[in-house]
Design a protein around this motif. Sequence first.
Motif, PDB file in Angstrom:
ATOM      1  N   UNK A  15      48.966  32.695  28.937  1.00 48.66           N
ATOM      2  CA  UNK A  15      49.975  33.460  28.208  1.00 48.66           C
ATOM      3  C   UNK A  15      51.365  32.944  28.486  1.00 48.66           C
ATOM      4  N   UNK A  16      51.619  32.493  29.711  1.00 51.09           N
ATOM      5  CA  UNK A  16      52.944  31.987  30.048  1.00 51.09           C
ATOM      6  C   UNK A  16      53.265  30.718  29.290  1.00 51.09           C
ATOM      7  N   UNK A  17      52.310  29.814  29.166  1.00 48.34           N
ATOM      8  CA  UNK A  17      52.652  28.596  28.451  1.00 48.34           C
ATOM      9  C   UNK A  17      52.718  28.815  26.946  1.00 48.34           C
ATOM     10  N   UNK A  18      51.975  29.803  26.413  1.00 49.59           N
ATOM     11  CA  UNK A  18      52.124  30.130  24.997  1.00 49.59           C
ATOM     12  C   UNK A  18      53.496  30.707  24.714  1.00 49.59           C
ATOM     13  N   UNK A  19      54.020  31.483  25.653  1.00 51.17           N
ATOM     14  CA  UNK A  19      55.316  32.116  25.451  1.00 51.17           C
ATOM     15  C   UNK A  19      56.459  31.132  25.633  1.00 51.17           C
ATOM     16  N   UNK A  20      56.210  30.004  26.285  1.00 50.85           N
ATOM     17  CA  UNK A  20      57.270  29.047  26.532  1.00 50.85           C
ATOM     18  C   UNK A  20      57.312  28.006  25.434  1.00 50.85           C
ATOM     19  N   UNK A  21      58.366  27.179  25.479  1.00 51.26           N
ATOM     20  CA  UNK A  21      58.515  26.111  24.490  1.00 51.26           C
ATOM     21  C   UNK A  21      57.967  24.803  25.028  1.00 51.26           C
ATOM     22  N   UNK A  22      57.476  24.792  26.272  1.00 48.64           N
ATOM     23  CA  UNK A  22      56.985  23.554  26.867  1.00 48.64           C
ATOM     24  C   UNK A  22      55.611  23.203  26.315  1.00 48.64           C
ATOM     25  N   UNK A  23      55.317  21.899  26.282  1.00 49.21           N
ATOM     26  CA  UNK A  23      54.004  21.451  25.839  1.00 49.21           C
ATOM     27  C   UNK A  23      52.984  21.781  26.925  1.00 49.21           C
ATOM     28  N   UNK A  24      51.898  22.493  26.588  1.00 48.06           N
ATOM     29  CA  UNK A  24      50.898  22.831  27.611  1.00 48.06           C
ATOM     30  C   UNK A  24      50.190  21.598  28.122  1.00 48.06           C
ATOM     31  N   UNK A  25      49.789  21.662  29.352  1.00 44.05           N
ATOM     32  CA  UNK A  25      49.070  20.531  29.922  1.00 44.05           C
ATOM     33  C   UNK A  25      47.608  20.569  29.500  1.00 44.05           C
ATOM     34  N   UNK A  26      46.945  19.454  29.632  1.00 44.13           N
ATOM     35  CA  UNK A  26      45.522  19.384  29.316  1.00 44.13           C
ATOM     36  C   UNK A  26      44.730  20.304  30.235  1.00 44.13           C
ATOM     37  N   UNK A  27      45.139  20.363  31.505  1.00 41.57           N
ATOM     38  CA  UNK A  27      44.428  21.196  32.473  1.00 41.57           C
ATOM     39  C   UNK A  27      44.492  22.676  32.091  1.00 41.57           C
ATOM     40  N   UNK A  28      45.645  23.127  31.592  1.00 40.84           N
ATOM     41  CA  UNK A  28      45.796  24.532  31.217  1.00 40.84           C
ATOM     42  C   UNK A  28      44.870  24.888  30.054  1.00 40.84           C
ATOM     43  N   UNK A  29      44.774  24.023  29.072  1.00 42.08           N
ATOM     44  CA  UNK A  29      43.896  24.296  27.930  1.00 42.08           C
ATOM     45  C   UNK A  29      42.428  24.209  28.316  1.00 42.08           C
ATOM     46  N   UNK A  30      42.092  23.264  29.180  1.00 41.20           N
ATOM     47  CA  UNK A  30      40.698  23.121  29.611  1.00 41.20           C
ATOM     48  C   UNK A  30      40.280  24.333  30.449  1.00 41.20           C
TER      49      UNK A  30
END
Length: 207
Positions: A15-30
């Motif tokens: 949820x934190x990376x969805x709320x941010x403007x930063x590109x999510x890392x591969x590890x977060x999506x995996x």
Amino acid sequence: MIRLFLALAAIVGFGLFLASCNTPSKEECVAADWRVIGESDGAAGYEPQQRFAAHAKSCERVKIIPDQSIWFQGYQAGLVRYCTPLSGLSRGQAGSGYANVCPPETAPGFLRGFNLGSKQHGLQERLNSMQNDYSSKEMSIDELSDKLRDAKDGDRSELRRRIEDLEDDMHDIRRDQRDVQDDLDRVNEDVEWFQRNPSAELPAPGY
């Protein structure tokens, strides 16, 4: 207990990376637990296609495709918690929207609560707006009264007229506030009854 902690950590992090403007890392999506995320989305009443598309777009940049079937299983489980009469009441009271996501068997109960809560919210918002308007006019009268004390004779009549107009407006606001407060008092009674009897129809029609 450990699995629960890991699941909560996964959904909070995602949820934190969805709320941010930063590109999510591969590890977060995996590492994302798509069932837990889906359950959270369902419990929040999100429109499913748009919500999953947002997840997919976030992970597309790192070439990860979310598991839609697992996510949807979680979404359906979350929707069970969302589509209840008391949940509808809470959403309406908060002034939230409704994405028409509840299935036919639970939508009527949810909407009974939602419509009642929305009515309560709307009346309270009207009262708040009236009070703000009243306070604004009160401040204007204070400012005009200060000007009146130092005004020239030629300007005093116009200043008095503007003050009288504002006082008339404030009188009308107070009258309307009493009417809206009466409506809100009746709705508050219905809300209290509904909270005790969420599965029953309101005894008075109109909601």
